[in-house]
Scaffold this active site. Structure first.
Site, mmCIF file in Angstrom:
data_model
loop_
_atom_site.group_PDB
_atom_site.id
_atom_site.type_symbol
_atom_site.label_atom_id
_atom_site.label_comp_id
_atom_site.label_asym_id
_atom_site.label_seq_id
_atom_site.Cartn_x
_atom_site.Cartn_y
_atom_site.Cartn_z
ATOM 1 C CD GLU A 1 23.325 6.562 6.081
ATOM 2 O OE1 GLU A 1 23.094 5.982 7.152
ATOM 3 O OE2 GLU A 1 24.219 7.424 5.956
ATOM 4 C CG HIS B 1 18.303 4.630 7.733
ATOM 5 N ND1 HIS B 1 19.008 4.161 8.821
ATOM 6 C CD2 HIS B 1 19.198 5.353 7.014
ATOM 7 C CE1 HIS B 1 20.253 4.588 8.771
ATOM 8 N NE2 HIS B 1 20.390 5.316 7.691
ATOM 9 C CB CYS C 1 18.755 -1.305 13.128
ATOM 10 S SG CYS C 1 17.844 0.165 12.641
#
Length: 444
Positions: free
Chosen positions: A174, A250, A368
């Site tokens: 990721e 995450h 993000c």
């Protein structure tokens, strides 16, 4: 060697919408089917990036990917004109249309893992796009991500690009959302911290029970090899499976680091005390561990406010600031903690708040939206200059957003070929503004 850290933010794409595609991401699921505002989303992200540039930080922009992704729809059997492909997908496989229309590439913390030249054996900046295999709507991104990064970081004398890892859950990756580089100065040898959710090769090892662990240890180890990192300056730590099951999909939802500071929640990691002690040793005993207790901030409050999905940046005077979403101000428990943070003796001396609610409602905060790249002056000079945010580029991008973006978008709009045509026209103009060449040609 002198160096600085640049932030490259993702421009929010014209199809920004709320489809609830990300199982395990509480905000994404809670806002499924809500009406979105792509224009506001893009402006909010751009304004946050401009504010960081105005603070004296190097700020870059990454373009969105073309959506709806008709190439992917054709790959799975829909044929005919653009309008027919969209109509048939909406009629027979609306979930596919939603997935292939997602603007999720705006969250460039998931675009790639980046290692600076001071950490790699060959003295180059290394990029590996994330394969994002856990989510269908993100799994279509890596090829285009690679083209974008190669268009901006072109010079092979300074930059080395790797293909994304094999597209299998064993190598679930990721990107930088699960990677933090710690260092004393950006241009010095640092310690690269990889946070993983599970060990793919050990079926009985600790893992979450409800939500998926998207990052594997094996993926992190592969990236460290590709980037030619010295094992002495790499550390792997497992994310606490219990917090993954509470919506911490995450690591950047529960921890953030910058230089010699790690800001994290008490429950963030498995075997936290012993693992952080080892990390402290690798940092030569000069790592500021700023732990937030469960008593001060609950996991629920941290996830809802995105307290840790903040940017931790070093300002010109050497102090650090936390770039937080305005949602942190609206959560009494979190705001009370942040009000006291500058007085707690850490290098974090101030908190700045930004409205990125359009992104937050889809499950992505300030951290993000950015990919961090440490660069020497020579490497910065080799970056495509049109990707670096100046006053002029900011004005051009603001005008571009007002010209091309809708202020209202719902699920039924995704089947409208006009939206696709608008997106194509917008990105064609953007390639001219940012001098990106033909990066979208393969999607047509």
């Amino acid at each position: 060697m002198t160096a600085l850290e640049a932030n490259f933010d993702g421009l929010v794409g014209p199809t920004h919408n709320y489809a609830g595609l990300s199982f395990g991401n509480v905000a994404s699921q809670n806002n499924a089917a809500a009406v979105s505002n792509p224009k506001a989303a893009a402006l909010q992200g751009l304004q946050k990036a401009k504010a960081l540039a105005d603070l004296g930080l190097v700020q870059g922009m990454l373009p969105p990917q073309l959506r709806p992704d008709l190439a992917s729809l054709r790959r799975v059997g829909f044929a005919g004109t653009d309008a027919k492909v969209l109509h048939e997908a909406a009629s027979h496989a609306p979930q596919l249309l939603n997935s292939f229309s997602s603007a999720s590439c705006m969250w460039t913390a998931n675009a790639a893992t980046v290692s600076p030249s001071s950490d790699s054996a060959n003295g180059k900046v290394h990029f590996t796009p994330a394969n994002l295999v856990d989510k269908l709507h993100r799994s279509i991104e890596p090829g285009q991500t690679a083209r974008i990064l190669q268009a901006i970081f072109k010079d092979p004398a300074h930059f080395q690009h790797h293909m994304h890892l094999p597209e299998h859950p064993y190598f679930g990756d990721e990107g930088a959302a699960n990677h933090t580089r710690l260092c004393h100065q950006y241009g010095q040898q640092g310690v690269e911290l990889f946070v993983y959710g599970r060990k793919a090769s050990q079926a009985n090892s600790p893992a979450p029970k409800h939500f998926p662990a998207r990052q594997t240890l094996e993926a992190s180890e592969a990236i460290a090899r590709l980037h030619q990192l010295d094992d002495r300056y790499v550390h792997y730590i497992q994310q606490n499976p219990d917090v993954i099951d509470q919506g911490v999909f995450h690591n950047d939802v529960i921890a953030v680091g910058n230089q010699n500071v790690l800001f994290y929640h008490q429950q963030a990691f498995l075997n936290s005390a012993s693992e952080l002690a080892l990390l402290q040793q690798k940092m030569q005993g000069d790592l500021h561990l700023v732990e937030v207790s469960t008593e001060d901030v609950s996991i629920d409050a941290a996830v809802r406010s995105y307290l840790f999905n903040t940017q931790l940046v070093t300002l010109g005077d050497g102090s650090m600031a936390l770039i937080a979403p305005s949602d942190c101000q609206e959560n009494p428990q979190v705001y009370q903690y942040l009000q006291s943070l500058p007085e707690r003796g850490s290098p974090i001396k101030q908190v700045k708040y930004f409205d990125v609610k359009q992104s937050m409602q889809n499950g992505g905060g300030p951290a993000c939206l950015r990919l961090r790249v440490a660069l020497t002056p020579a490497e910065l000079a080799a970056v495509n200059p049109q990707a670096l945010l100046t006053d002029d580029l900011y004005q051009q991008l603001t005008q571009w957003i007002h010209k091309h973006y809708r202020d209202r978008l719902c699920a039924t709009d995704l089947a409208d070929v006009t939206l696709y045509q608008e997106s194509c026209a917008a990105l064609d103009e953007l390639t001219q503004i940012m001098r990106l060449g033909s990066i979208y040609a393969f999607q047509r």
